[in-house]
Design a protein around this motif. Structure first.
Motif, short mmCIF file in Angstrom:
data_model
loop_
_atom_site.label_atom_id
_atom_site.label_comp_id
_atom_site.label_asym_id
_atom_site.label_seq_id
_atom_site.Cartn_x
_atom_site.Cartn_y
_atom_site.Cartn_z
N VAL A 15 20.29 -5.84 -15.54
CA VAL A 15 18.93 -5.91 -16.06
C VAL A 15 18.79 -4.25 -16.69
CG1 VAL A 15 16.72 -6.06 -15.32
CG2 VAL A 15 18.09 -7.91 -14.65
N VAL A 16 19.12 -3.40 -15.71
CA VAL A 16 18.64 -1.64 -16.07
C VAL A 16 19.37 -1.59 -17.30
CG1 VAL A 16 19.27 0.54 -15.41
CG2 VAL A 16 18.45 -1.15 -13.80
N ILE A 17 20.54 -2.08 -17.58
CA ILE A 17 21.50 -1.65 -18.92
C ILE A 17 20.91 -2.49 -20.11
CG2 ILE A 17 23.60 -2.35 -20.08
CD1 ILE A 17 24.76 -1.69 -17.35
N VAL A 18 20.54 -3.75 -19.88
CA VAL A 18 19.75 -4.34 -21.22
C VAL A 18 18.51 -3.88 -21.35
CG1 VAL A 18 18.77 -6.66 -21.89
CG2 VAL A 18 20.94 -6.64 -20.63
N PHE A 19 17.68 -3.28 -20.30
CA PHE A 19 16.42 -2.77 -20.51
C PHE A 19 16.55 -1.45 -21.39
CE2 PHE A 19 13.00 0.10 -19.04
CZ PHE A 19 11.76 -0.59 -19.59
N GLY A 20 17.33 -0.80 -20.95
CA GLY A 20 17.76 0.71 -21.48
C GLY A 20 18.10 0.53 -22.97
N MET A 21 19.33 -0.43 -23.07
CA MET A 21 19.57 -0.81 -24.41
C MET A 21 18.28 -1.10 -25.50
SD MET A 21 23.09 -2.81 -23.88
CE MET A 21 22.75 -3.80 -25.42
N THR A 22 17.62 -2.08 -24.80
CA THR A 22 16.27 -2.56 -25.59
C THR A 22 15.46 -1.04 -26.17
OG1 THR A 22 16.47 -4.53 -24.34
CG2 THR A 22 14.52 -3.78 -25.50
N TYR A 58 15.24 4.38 -31.58
CA TYR A 58 15.99 5.04 -32.29
C TYR A 58 16.58 4.38 -33.62
CZ TYR A 58 15.86 8.42 -28.49
OH TYR A 58 15.51 9.31 -27.64
N GLU A 59 16.26 3.07 -33.55
CA GLU A 59 16.76 2.42 -34.96
C GLU A 59 15.68 1.74 -35.65
OE1 GLU A 59 21.28 1.41 -34.06
OE2 GLU A 59 19.88 -0.07 -34.19
N PRO A 60 14.62 2.51 -36.57
CA PRO A 60 13.66 1.79 -36.81
C PRO A 60 14.03 0.81 -37.98
CG PRO A 60 13.92 4.17 -37.61
CD PRO A 60 14.93 4.13 -36.53
N PRO A 90 23.73 8.12 -26.24
CA PRO A 90 24.56 7.95 -25.02
C PRO A 90 24.42 6.62 -24.26
CG PRO A 90 23.33 10.11 -25.29
CD PRO A 90 23.03 9.31 -26.79
N VAL A 91 23.07 6.19 -24.26
CA VAL A 91 23.15 4.65 -23.73
C VAL A 91 23.75 3.57 -24.22
CG1 VAL A 91 21.33 3.14 -23.07
CG2 VAL A 91 20.70 5.48 -22.85
N LEU A 92 23.84 3.61 -25.44
CA LEU A 92 24.65 2.73 -26.22
C LEU A 92 26.19 2.77 -26.06
CD1 LEU A 92 22.61 2.18 -29.62
CD2 LEU A 92 22.22 0.99 -27.54
N ALA A 93 26.61 4.06 -26.25
CA ALA A 93 27.91 4.53 -25.77
C ALA A 93 28.31 3.96 -24.38
CB ALA A 93 28.18 5.91 -25.87
N PHE A 94 27.57 4.33 -23.22
CA PHE A 94 27.71 3.88 -22.17
C PHE A 94 27.86 2.31 -21.84
CE2 PHE A 94 26.15 2.44 -18.08
CZ PHE A 94 27.34 3.16 -17.01
#
Lengths: 57, 310
Positions: free
Chosen positions: A28-35, A41-43, B47-51
């Motif tokens: 869940v943390v990873i998916v949240f971070g990715m989101t 950062y990707e407009p 870095p988050v996407l790389a990780f």
């Protein structure tokens, strides 16, 4: 407080449940971070303006 | 079913048993090579996407390991090296291993597509398919070239790492693939020389079993000779440089020397010193791969400071 000694089976089961639980929390943390990163950062490209498409309002 | 019956059957696995299904030692090689592939690429990744991407590549690699353990449970039980794995030891059922393998494969591929791009995810899916189906199901039990072709599965991770950053393939990523691909046969055959009973007991057509040990020694030398130009050639691409070149020349000289020694020995000599040379070459081959990718990483760091490179 339990008066019965815990069986090894229950310890193993608890360890497995804890491991799976922590894995799910990490997921869940990873998916949240990715989101957050994807949104920040990707407009998205701007839609074409009316002037660019040549359409009449 | 009562707790006691479950316990008596030994069917209740601990969390560590599921981790063992994912072959954590193989996973560490996957993580390292994929990370290097990603970091040496000319495109910056957050870095988050790389990780996340590296994590899902590792998860995909682990999932293919679980599928391998599901299919190979019968031969794993016959080999000393693999008899303690969760499925042959009876701690995890074969069906559970299959479910874990399929479930994690799906999660890894979909999540890599979301974290990076569809191309990297497709490469990961192909890698899982290649390892689980082409190598494990088709080749492993049918041809002594199993190691050669199957080695491709282990060679894909740096290519996937590169694809995460760039979204494609290039000479550099193909050479990183070729380095692991050509390294795998001499690495595994030197292991097969001193783990001889294991493979023959399980009926796996290892080169040592089908073509004999003398032919295996010759194959190790030939594949090491073919590996040298691939490894050194990478020095002259955009990810190479003087540090990599120096490292590679030294390592290839060492590996070639070891392969030459293996080729010159016969079984009587090898038995006498308990396969000391074969064991040394096997250990050296691990260092060989680690230091090659380490040197690529060092070149990338040096380039950040305007040093290194041609």
């Amino acid at each position: 407080m339990s008066f019965q000694p815990e069986h090894e089976l229950h310890k193993r089961r608890f360890g497995r449940n804890l491991g799976i639980g922590l894995s799910l929390v990490a997921f869940v943390v990873i998916v949240f971070g990715m989101t957050i990163v994807k949104v920040s950062y990707e407009p998205l490209p701007n839609p074409p303006t009316i002037a660019a498409t040549g359409a009449k309002p | 079913m009562s707790d006691i019956r479950v316990y008596e059957q030994g069917g209740e696995a601990g969390f560590g048993d599921y981790v063992q299904l994912l072959k954590p030692r193989v996973m560490s090689l996957v993580v390292f090579t994929a990370l290097v592939g990603l970091l040496v690429a000319p495109v910056h990744v957050h870095p988050v996407l790389a990780f996340s991407s590296i994590l899902f590549i590792a998860l995909g690699g682990g999932a293919s390991g679980a599928l391998n353990m599901w299919w190979d449970a019968d031969i794993d039980a016959k080999m000393r090296r693999t008899a303690g794995r969760p499925v042959p030891a009876g701690r995890v059922t074969a069906d559970e291993a299959l479910a874990v393998g399929l479930g994690l494969s799906g999660i890894a591929v979909v999540m890599l597509a979301l974290a990076a791009n569809a191309f990297a995810a497709a490469l990961l899916a192909f890698t899982i398919f290649f390892y689980a189906v082409v190598y494990t199901m088709w080749l492993k039990r049918s041809t002594p070239q199993n190691i050669v072709i199957g080695g491709a599965a282990g060679a894909f991770p740096p290519m996937i790492g590169w694809a995460v950053a760039t979204g494609g393939i290039s000479v550099e990523s193909v050479l990183m693939f070729a380095l692991i691909f050509m390294w795998t046969p001499p690495h595994f055959w030197s292991l097969a020389l001193f783990m001889k009973d294991d493979y023959s007991n399980a009926g796996v057509p290892m080169l040592t079993v089908t073509h004999g040990r003398k032919a295996t020694r010759a194959h190790i030398l030939v594949y090491t000779l073919l590996l040298v130009p691939v490894a050194i050639g990478m020095a002259f691409t955009s990810i190479g440089g003087p540090v990599y070149l120096a490292t590679s020349v030294v390592l290839n000289a060492g590996f070639l020397r070891g392969a030459w020694k293996i080729w010159r020995r016969d079984e009587a000599v090898a038995e006498a010193d308990k396969y000391a040379v074969e064991k040394r070459v096997f250990r050296f081959s691990l260092l060989y791969l680690f230091l090659h990718f380490g040197a690529l990483l060092a070149q990338a760091v040096l380039r950040l400071y305007g040093l290194g490179g041609w």
